[in-house]
Design an enzyme around this catalytic site. Structure first.
Site, mmCIF file in Angstrom:
data_model
loop_
_atom_site.group_PDB
_atom_site.id
_atom_site.type_symbol
_atom_site.label_atom_id
_atom_site.label_comp_id
_atom_site.label_asym_id
_atom_site.label_seq_id
_atom_site.Cartn_x
_atom_site.Cartn_y
_atom_site.Cartn_z
ATOM 1 N N GLU A 327 0.848 -1.189 0.000
ATOM 2 C CA GLU A 327 0.000 0.000 0.000
ATOM 3 C C GLU A 327 0.886 1.242 0.000
ATOM 4 O O GLU A 327 1.777 1.380 0.844
ATOM 5 C CB GLU A 327 -0.886 0.045 1.245
ATOM 6 C CG GLU A 327 -2.038 -0.919 1.253
ATOM 7 C CD GLU A 327 -2.985 -0.663 2.421
ATOM 8 O OE1 GLU A 327 -4.127 -1.117 2.342
ATOM 9 O OE2 GLU A 327 -2.584 -0.016 3.409
ATOM 10 N N CYS A 328 0.637 2.151 -0.929
ATOM 11 C CA CYS A 328 1.306 3.451 -0.988
ATOM 12 C C CYS A 328 2.823 3.273 -0.941
ATOM 13 O O CYS A 328 3.417 2.837 -1.924
ATOM 14 C CB CYS A 328 0.809 4.356 0.135
ATOM 15 S SG CYS A 328 1.189 6.109 -0.124
#
Length: 436
Positions: A327-328
């Protein structure tokens, strides 16, 4: 029965977090059990809340969560004496389009829980106008009640007297006024974020804030203004499926942005979580069946990550047979290259073809609704995932197959679709919940 109160303000940067921490610690020091929550998608404040209260804090979000989920999360305050929900941005600030049960505004949570709002107002450069702002917030939306006001950063006793008189003439209670006090200002960093675990003196900072606020705010009057509250039994919990039975979770200064309710939901469903540190050159647990790399600050540690051969080779070996999701910041590390703020390109793990640059800064911020075009750990193709995106990195290349069709809160399609290749998947948004 607990006393419930929402702490909000007309805007960001007024002092909501400092006041929340100070009240929580002051009441805890007096022997009360205090539970905090954070309204909206914020990974940072819950850790500060936990430092102040000694109890885990979680996010509640009217755009991404349904009422059952919010009720379930808030019910952890059932054994507390005081429950505080810290707002985000201004009291009524949310997105234009309604989500699951609201727009993400703090006011949604206040109305849903029927808790009054304690406003923090910074009257710098104002006097009577501060009362007009408070009165406007009080009257803007039926169903949202105002408990009163705490003034922050008042310039002088004369300034305080002018603002107090105007507020009292408007029928608004003033619980206290805080003069400027630089020693209790929480520091900021390059993204405007700083984590509780990065503050070696966080305990002393919160204690000083509690002492200062207790000197200038009528804590008993604030407590009396709170709503008597008892949680209703929640029909359902958080709608999040664990990505696997045994999860290898990257966890260190570069990988720390995980919503607490996510980890709790995974554990509640029977999943086991083993943590490892890419910065310490550790590989994921070889007996785990999935690896999860959350967001954080990999752009600050890109050189170390690139040099940590054991981590990179271990992750590649893991991904040959089992799923890996980022994520990210975790997504960026799964890519081929990451360019830091100085324009230096660092080799990442290469599980995806993604190339990102922090040298080319552009803010990406907001809620995201993704419909998966292919499975990812814990979720099947076609699932509708709600999350939040906040980063400054720019995509230089995103050559792999798109993981999802991603929309912002207005319904517009965005370019940060996520990627998939083999066992690796990644997204720029942080997952909050799946639509039921």
């Amino acid at each position: 029965m607990a006393a419930g109160l929402v702490i909000s303000a007309p805007a960001s940067g007024v002092g909501k977090t400092t006041l929340t921490l100070a009240l929580a610690r002051a009441w805890r020091n007096s022997g009360l059990r205090v539970q905090c929550f954070k309204s909206g998608p914020d990974y940072i404040d819950p850790a500060f809340h936990a430092a102040a209260t000694g109890r885990a804090s979680v996010n509640v979000d009217s755009w991404a969560m349904d009422r059952g989920t919010i009720s379930h999360l808030v019910s952890r305050g059932i054994d507390a004496d005081v429950v505080l929900a810290e707002g985000s941005m201004g009291l009524f600030d949310g997105v234009a389009a309604r989500g699951v049960c609201g727009t993400g505004a703090t006011a949604d949570i206040a109305e849903m829980l029927d808790w009054p709002v304690l406003l923090v107002i910074d009257p710098s450069g104002q006097a009577q106008t501060a009362a007009a702002i408070a009165a406007g917030l009080r009257d803007y939306r039926p169903g949202v009640r105002l408990a009163g006001v705490v003034l922050n950063r008042v310039a002088s006793p004369r300034h305080e007297a002018l603002v107090r008189r105007a507020l009292l003439d408007a029928g608004i209670a003033v619980f206290g006024a805080l003069p400027r006090h630089a020693e209790i200002s929480l520091p900021k960093r390059h993204l405007g974020l700083v984590q509780a675990e990065e503050q070696a003196e966080i305990g002393k900072l919160i204690d000083e804030a509690a002492r200062f606020v207790a000197e200038h705010v009528d804590l008993d009057a604030v407590l009396r203004s709170a709503a008597t509250w008892s949680p209703h039994p929640a029909a359902s919990g958080v709608n999040v499926t664990p990505p696997g039975q045994r999860i290898a979770l990257a966890r260190d200064a570069a990988f720390s942005f995980v919503y607490p309710h996510m980890l709790e939901a995974w554990r509640a469903a029977g999943a086991e979580i083993s943590t490892f540190s890419p910065l310490a050159d550790e590989a994921p647990d070889p007996v785990a069946d999935v690896c999860w790399l959350p967001g954080g600050y990999p752009e600050l540690q890109a050189g170390r990550i690139a040099a940590n051969a054991r981590f990179r080779s271990g992750l590649r070996a893991f991904a040959e047979t089992r799923p890996v999701h980022g994520e990210c910041g975790g997504y960026m590390v799964l890519g081929t290259a990451l360019t830091d703020a100085d324009g230096i390109s660092h080799e990442m793990t290469g599980l995806l073809g993604l190339e990102t640059s922090f040298a080319k800064r552009r803010m990406h911020l907001g809620y995201r609704l993704a419909e998966l075009a292919a499975p990812m750990p814990g979720h099947q193709a076609g699932a509708r995932l709600r999350g939040h995106e906040f980063h400054y990195s720019t995509i230089v290349a995103q050559p792999d197959t798109a993981l999802a069709v991603v929309h912002d809160a207005t319904g517009a399609v965005i370019a940060e679709t996520g990627s998939r290749r083999g066992q690796a998947t990644g997204t720029f948004f942080h997952l909050i919940a799946e639509d039921r």
